[in-house]
Enzyme design. Structure first.
Site, PDB file in Angstrom:
ATOM      1  N   GLY A  44     -34.596   3.673 -23.395  1.00 21.16           N
ATOM      2  CA  GLY A  44     -33.788   4.608 -22.609  1.00 21.16           C
ATOM      3  C   GLY A  44     -34.251   4.734 -21.182  1.00 21.16           C
ATOM      4  O   GLY A  44     -34.152   5.807 -20.579  1.00 21.16           O
ATOM      5  N   SER A  68     -31.811   5.881 -17.434  1.00 21.77           N
ATOM      6  CA  SER A  68     -31.325   7.149 -16.897  1.00 21.77           C
ATOM      7  C   SER A  68     -32.036   8.323 -17.556  1.00 21.77           C
ATOM      8  O   SER A  68     -32.755   8.169 -18.546  1.00 21.77           O
ATOM      9  CB  SER A  68     -29.809   7.282 -17.120  1.00 21.77           C
ATOM     10  OG  SER A  68     -29.516   7.375 -18.500  1.00 21.77           O
ATOM     11  N   GLY A  69     -31.807   9.493 -16.994  1.00 17.73           N
ATOM     12  CA  GLY A  69     -32.288  10.731 -17.594  1.00 17.73           C
ATOM     13  C   GLY A  69     -33.794  10.799 -17.763  1.00 17.73           C
ATOM     14  O   GLY A  69     -34.575  10.393 -16.900  1.00 17.73           O
ATOM     15  N   ILE A  70     -34.206  11.332 -18.907  1.00 19.00           N
ATOM     16  CA  ILE A  70     -35.623  11.523 -19.194  1.00 19.00           C
ATOM     17  C   ILE A  70     -36.362  10.188 -19.216  1.00 19.00           C
ATOM     18  O   ILE A  70     -37.481  10.069 -18.716  1.00 19.00           O
ATOM     19  CB  ILE A  70     -35.803  12.263 -20.533  1.00 19.00           C
ATOM     20  CG1 ILE A  70     -35.241  13.683 -20.435  1.00 19.00           C
ATOM     21  CG2 ILE A  70     -37.276  12.320 -20.936  1.00 19.00           C
ATOM     22  CD1 ILE A  70     -35.183  14.422 -21.765  1.00 19.00           C
ATOM     23  N   ASP A  73     -29.847  -2.866 -28.037  1.00 20.10           N
ATOM     24  CA  ASP A  73     -28.969  -1.912 -28.700  1.00 20.10           C
ATOM     25  C   ASP A  73     -29.709  -1.335 -29.901  1.00 20.10           C
ATOM     26  O   ASP A  73     -29.968  -2.047 -30.873  1.00 20.10           O
ATOM     27  CB  ASP A  73     -27.678  -2.613 -29.150  1.00 20.10           C
ATOM     28  CG  ASP A  73     -26.637  -1.637 -29.691  1.00 20.10           C
ATOM     29  OD1 ASP A  73     -26.998  -0.477 -29.989  1.00 20.10           O
ATOM     30  OD2 ASP A  73     -25.469  -2.041 -29.822  1.00 20.10           O
ATOM     31  N   GLY A 103     -31.347   7.720 -26.632  1.00 17.30           N
ATOM     32  CA  GLY A 103     -30.553   8.511 -27.556  1.00 17.30           C
ATOM     33  C   GLY A 103     -29.113   8.564 -27.093  1.00 17.30           C
ATOM     34  O   GLY A 103     -28.812   8.253 -25.930  1.00 17.30           O
ATOM     35  N   SER A 123     -35.306  17.166 -29.679  1.00 16.64           N
ATOM     36  CA  SER A 123     -34.468  18.170 -29.018  1.00 16.64           C
ATOM     37  C   SER A 123     -34.676  19.508 -29.708  1.00 16.64           C
ATOM     38  O   SER A 123     -34.998  19.555 -30.901  1.00 16.64           O
ATOM     39  CB  SER A 123     -32.990  17.778 -29.123  1.00 16.64           C
ATOM     40  OG  SER A 123     -32.134  18.841 -28.762  1.00 16.64           O
ATOM     41  N   TYR A 146     -25.911  15.000 -34.596  1.00 18.40           N
ATOM     42  CA  TYR A 146     -26.898  15.013 -33.517  1.00 18.40           C
ATOM     43  C   TYR A 146     -28.110  15.848 -33.915  1.00 18.40           C
ATOM     44  O   TYR A 146     -29.254  15.397 -33.812  1.00 18.40           O
ATOM     45  CB  TYR A 146     -26.279  15.550 -32.234  1.00 18.40           C
ATOM     46  CG  TYR A 146     -27.229  15.544 -31.062  1.00 18.40           C
ATOM     47  CD1 TYR A 146     -27.456  14.379 -30.339  1.00 18.40           C
ATOM     48  CD2 TYR A 146     -27.917  16.698 -30.679  1.00 18.40           C
ATOM     49  CE1 TYR A 146     -28.340  14.360 -29.259  1.00 18.40           C
ATOM     50  CE2 TYR A 146     -28.798  16.684 -29.616  1.00 18.40           C
ATOM     51  CZ  TYR A 146     -29.006  15.517 -28.915  1.00 18.40           C
ATOM     52  OH  TYR A 146     -29.904  15.501 -27.857  1.00 18.40           O
ATOM     53  N   LYS A 172     -32.101  14.605 -34.788  1.00 18.77           N
ATOM     54  CA  LYS A 172     -33.289  15.138 -34.115  1.00 18.77           C
ATOM     55  C   LYS A 172     -34.228  15.826 -35.110  1.00 18.77           C
ATOM     56  O   LYS A 172     -35.452  15.784 -34.951  1.00 18.77           O
ATOM     57  CB  LYS A 172     -32.861  16.110 -33.012  1.00 18.77           C
ATOM     58  CG  LYS A 172     -32.066  15.453 -31.893  1.00 18.77           C
ATOM     59  CD  LYS A 172     -32.831  14.311 -31.233  1.00 18.77           C
ATOM     60  CE  LYS A 172     -32.108  13.758 -30.031  1.00 18.77           C
ATOM     61  NZ  LYS A 172     -32.874  12.690 -29.325  1.00 18.77           N
TER      62      LYS A 172
END
Length: 261
Positions: free
Chosen positions: A16, A19-21, A55, A81, A121, A161, A165
């Site tokens: 991942g 982007s993001g975290i 993937d 994620g 999360s 989701y 988590k």
């Protein structure tokens, strides 16, 4: 002995990373001298040691990526994620089964002193309410067996989701007892509301006031870098006695839960 957050001479793998975290974590690791190998569906705008399109819903894609990276791995950061806007089975594949399989592949290249951290999360905080189902899923130790279990039980999973988590948290706790015998630590973090492209997508199906409620009592959303710092700390030598932890990084939301009406 002096411990710090330096990652000089360390080879790390991060999922991942685009982007993001995940991107914020990769950038921070580069700052601290790590040799960073990234896997994601999209290539990040960072100068990594290597990047492999991967993937996490496909085990062959995962094993091929790890084989291409090769060599010793000192730390794994599971940051990839997908949000609940995806199909239930896809969410569970990527967020849990793919993450677990990536970890098992990378573990073949890890040694005493290595460390693993995953991004869960605060949506997974209800894992205690689903112990029987989660233990049944964890007992299916291969990717294929996990898919088969999910296909049989998908109708009974109300929120894929959250369940993914929850599984990530319980799996981290379960694996910590055996991996530490090899000198390898494993932990996870549970972020609250984080302003990322994923959260933008979640807001297309979840009301903004619901998300803002999760940003209490600090009364703001975090930025990715505020999530990256705890991840980098947990996989550093400075956290050498932290194992099997689920660290809330949510501005106090979980701590306030027992006192909410």
């Amino acid at each position: 002995m002096v411990y710090d957050f330096r990652y000089d001479t360390k080879r790390v793998v991060i999922s991942g990373c685009a982007s993001g975290i995940g991107r914020a974590t990769a950038e921070l690791l580069l700052h601290f001298g790590a040799e960073v190998h990234g896997v994601d569906l999209r290539e990040p705008d960072l100068c990594l040691a290597s990047f492999t399109v991967t993937d996490l819903a496909l085990p062959d894609s995962i094993s091929a990526a790890v084989a291409q990276i090769g060599g010793r791995v000192d730390a794994l950061f599971n940051c990839a994620g997908v949000p609940p806007t995806h199909g239930k089975l896809d969410v569970l594949k990527v967020n849990f089964l793919g993450t677990r399989y990536l970890t098992s592949c990378v573990l073949e290249h890890m040694h005493e002193g290595a460390a693993i951290v995953s991004t869960s999360s605060n949506g997974g905080a209800g894992w205690r309410n689903h112990l029987a189902e989660l233990r049944a899923l964890l007992a299916e130790t291969t990717f294929a067996a996990g898919i088969a279990w999910l296909e049989q039980n998908l109708a009974g999973i109300a929120n894929a989701y959250s369940f993914s988590k929850e599984a990530l948290i319980l799996w981290t706790m379960h694996e910590s007892a055996s991996l530490i015998k090899r000198g390898i630590r494993i932990n996870c973090t549970s972020p609250g509301a984080v302003q990322t492209p994923m959260l933008d997508e979640i807001e297309t199906i979840v009301a903004r006031d619901v998300i803002d409620a999760v940003a209490q009592p600090i009364d703001r959303r975090s930025v990715p870098l505020e999530q990256a710092w705890p991840l980098v700390m947990l996989n550093s030598d400075a956290a050498s006695y932290i194992n099997g932890a689920d660290l809330a990084v949510d501005g106090g939301f979980a701590a306030a839960a027992p006192f909410r009406p």
